[in-house]
Scaffold this active site. Structure first.
Site, PDB file in Angstrom:
ATOM      1  N   ASP A  95       0.866  -1.160   0.000  1.00 25.48           N
ATOM      2  CA  ASP A  95       0.000   0.000   0.000  1.00 25.48           C
ATOM      3  C   ASP A  95       0.911   1.220   0.000  1.00 25.48           C
ATOM      4  O   ASP A  95       2.046   1.169   0.462  1.00 25.48           O
ATOM      5  CB  ASP A  95      -0.932  -0.006   1.217  1.00 25.48           C
ATOM      6  CG  ASP A  95      -2.088   0.979   1.024  1.00 25.48           C
ATOM      7  OD1 ASP A  95      -2.971   1.016   1.892  1.00 25.48           O
ATOM      8  OD2 ASP A  95      -2.087   1.710   0.002  1.00 25.48           O
ATOM      9  N   ASP A 269      -8.010  -7.214   1.054  1.00 29.03           N
ATOM     10  CA  ASP A 269      -7.034  -7.307   2.153  1.00 29.03           C
ATOM     11  C   ASP A 269      -7.662  -6.722   3.411  1.00 29.03           C
ATOM     12  O   ASP A 269      -8.521  -5.821   3.317  1.00 29.03           O
ATOM     13  CB  ASP A 269      -5.769  -6.508   1.819  1.00 29.03           C
ATOM     14  CG  ASP A 269      -5.913  -5.051   2.250  1.00 29.03           C
ATOM     15  OD1 ASP A 269      -6.487  -4.262   1.466  1.00 29.03           O
ATOM     16  OD2 ASP A 269      -5.495  -4.721   3.392  1.00 29.03           O
ATOM     17  N   CYS A 307     -13.256 -27.405  10.487  1.00 33.98           N
ATOM     18  CA  CYS A 307     -11.999 -26.893   9.915  1.00 33.98           C
ATOM     19  C   CYS A 307     -10.905 -27.943  10.043  1.00 33.98           C
ATOM     20  O   CYS A 307     -10.795 -28.605  11.075  1.00 33.98           O
ATOM     21  CB  CYS A 307     -11.588 -25.621  10.660  1.00 33.98           C
ATOM     22  SG  CYS A 307     -10.032 -24.915  10.076  1.00 33.98           S
ATOM     23  N   CYS A 309      -7.611 -27.234   9.739  1.00 31.76           N
ATOM     24  CA  CYS A 309      -6.309 -26.556   9.852  1.00 31.76           C
ATOM     25  C   CYS A 309      -5.505 -27.136  11.012  1.00 31.76           C
ATOM     26  O   CYS A 309      -6.030 -27.860  11.871  1.00 31.76           O
ATOM     27  CB  CYS A 309      -6.511 -25.051  10.038  1.00 31.76           C
ATOM     28  SG  CYS A 309      -6.824 -24.514  11.735  1.00 31.76           S
ATOM     29  N   CYS A 312      -7.064 -26.572  14.480  1.00 31.68           N
ATOM     30  CA  CYS A 312      -8.295 -27.320  14.758  1.00 31.68           C
ATOM     31  C   CYS A 312      -8.056 -28.819  14.830  1.00 31.68           C
ATOM     32  O   CYS A 312      -8.813 -29.555  15.477  1.00 31.68           O
ATOM     33  CB  CYS A 312      -9.350 -26.987  13.704  1.00 31.68           C
ATOM     34  SG  CYS A 312      -9.882 -25.270  13.815  1.00 31.68           S
ATOM     35  N   HIS A 338      -5.445 -20.088  12.399  1.00 26.41           N
ATOM     36  CA  HIS A 338      -6.801 -20.536  12.050  1.00 26.41           C
ATOM     37  C   HIS A 338      -7.577 -19.466  11.269  1.00 26.41           C
ATOM     38  O   HIS A 338      -8.201 -19.742  10.247  1.00 26.41           O
ATOM     39  CB  HIS A 338      -7.596 -20.921  13.296  1.00 26.41           C
ATOM     40  CG  HIS A 338      -9.052 -21.085  12.979  1.00 26.41           C
ATOM     41  ND1 HIS A 338      -9.576 -22.211  12.353  1.00 26.41           N
ATOM     42  CD2 HIS A 338     -10.091 -20.225  13.126  1.00 26.41           C
ATOM     43  CE1 HIS A 338     -10.866 -22.049  12.138  1.00 26.41           C
ATOM     44  NE2 HIS A 338     -11.210 -20.840  12.590  1.00 26.41           N
TER      45      HIS A 338
END
Ligand SMILES: Nc1nc(=O)c2cc3nc(NCCN4CCCCC4)[nH]c3cc2[nH]1
Length: 375
Positions: A95, A269, A307, A309, A312, A338
């Protein structure tokens, strides 16, 4: 090799303005719609590059303003650029600093030349112009650079927003002219105009006449009601070239990612997922879950049963709550991992829904399960 950033359209959804695409950059290809994790100070807070790759993050954000103040863009140039400095060999978008100057520093003065402000770290008097913003981003070596702009506050008078967007358009032209790399290869312009349709049209016309490789919509997610943001998208996205990436800045809640994708946005974003993770708030398939709350003290189940991941699969809500309450950094890492994984997975499901021409159905199903219809 010209540092080209190009957009490849793959499929437009029959149910809505959503589209599948790919953004090609010198550091790899990004499947869109995509969510970009924010790494303001050359790190996505508490995550390693390997963990970001594990969740298939293809592009991250960093910040001209912050890196200009600390450690300085000349040091990063000397280090071989931001990719080398932070050991990230995939894409980076920076940015341009305009928004951060307004949101972080006080004593700022906008002139035609640029913005005078005080460093929020040292209080030193500093100055950023379009040319300086491009010099910094070139030193960082980001794959996608953002033009230096003013993000008008919300609310703001029509006359103020008009004058501001006209200056932003002149600044965008100066960015193109000052860009040492082939100007038309890696610089995105930012459409302003506040909540005013006529001004959004004026800003879009100014900037699309200059033919940038990509276009962002700025001046949103600044405190306006979400329905107002969606209204602005409804009439602004159609003004953007169909063969270029469309980036909505500062948006990252699950509902807004889906609604923005439906309206044809390709890139998003936001610091939201990483920021709320650090105070123990997580995004799960059943909605927001504040795992630091007492109700989870004896909950030995996974954060999100749906989930897969790392967090998890290996840790319980009770353990996460304990770590967060004990101010253990590992807890912040697990909730951050997560939340970012959740959004990467959400965008993968959005892309699949577009492929299957069922994004509106997917929205209804997701909102129902995430509990978004009751707010
Ligand atoms: N160059 C530039 N121009 C913008 O108009 C802009 C507009 C933006 N709007 C946001 N919103 C961020 C909202 N965020 C939500 C979660 C908590 C922290 C703030 N970020 C932005 C960044 C921006 N960057």
């Amino acid at each position: 090799m010209t540092a080209a950033v190009t957009y490849e359209a793959i499929k437009t959804c029959k149910q809505s303005g959503a589209r599948l695409g790919r953004v090609h950059t010198p550091h790899g290809t990004i499947e869109t719609p995509t969510f970009m994790p924010v790494g303001t100070q050359a790190t996505v807070k508490t995550m390693s590059p390997e963990e970001l790759k594990e969740m298939d993050a293809r592009i991250i954000l960093s910040n001209t303003y912050h890196l200009f103040l600390r450690p300085g863009h000349e040091l990063i140039r000397e280090a071989g650029g931001l990719h080398k400095f932070m050991n990230w060999d995939r894409a980076i978008l920076t940015d341009s600093g305009g928004f951060q100057v307004f949101s972080l520093s006080d004593m700022r003065k906008i002139t035609e030349e640029g913005v005078h402000f005080r460093s929020h770290l040292s209080g030193d008097k500093l100055f950023i112009s379009p040319e300086i913003a491009m010099e910094i981003q070139n030193a960082l070596g980001s794959d996608i650079m953002m033009a230096f702009d003013e993000c008008a506050p919300f609310p703001a008078e029509h006359d103020y927003v008009k004058k501001s967007l006209e200056r932003t358009s002149r600044w965008a032209e100066r960015c193109l002219e000052s860009h040492t790399r082939p100007a038309d290869q890696s610089l995105f312009a930012i459409i302003q105009g506040g909540m005013y349709e006529d001004l959004r049209r004026q800003s879009a016309a100014d900037l699309t006449s200059l033919d940038f490789p990509g276009y962002a919509i700025g001046g949103l997610s600044v405190g306006e009601p979400k329905h107002l943001m969606y209204d602005v998208l409804d009439y602004t996205v159609p003004l953007m070239p169909a063969n270029k990436p469309r980036y909505l800045m500062g948006v990252g809640s699950p509902d807004a990612l889906i609604e923005g994708s439906i309206r044809g946005i390709d890139m998003f974003d936001c610091v939201l997922p990483t920021r709320i993770a650090r105070n123990g708030t997580t995004m799960t398939s059943q909605g927001r879950l504040v795992v630091r709350n007492a109700q989870y003290a004896n909950d030995f189940g996974p954060l999100d049963p749906e989930c897969d991941c790392y967090t998890c699969r290996n840790y319980s809500r009770a353990y996460l709550r304990h770590l967060i309450k004990a101010d253990e950094t590992f807890g912040l890492r697990l909730t951050t991992y997560h939340n970012l994984y959740f959004l990467q997975n959400l965008m993968k499901n959005v892309r699949q829904a577009i492929m299957d021409d069922r994004l509106l159905d997917f929205r209804d199903e997701f909102f129902e399960q995430y509990g978004l219809f009751n707010n």
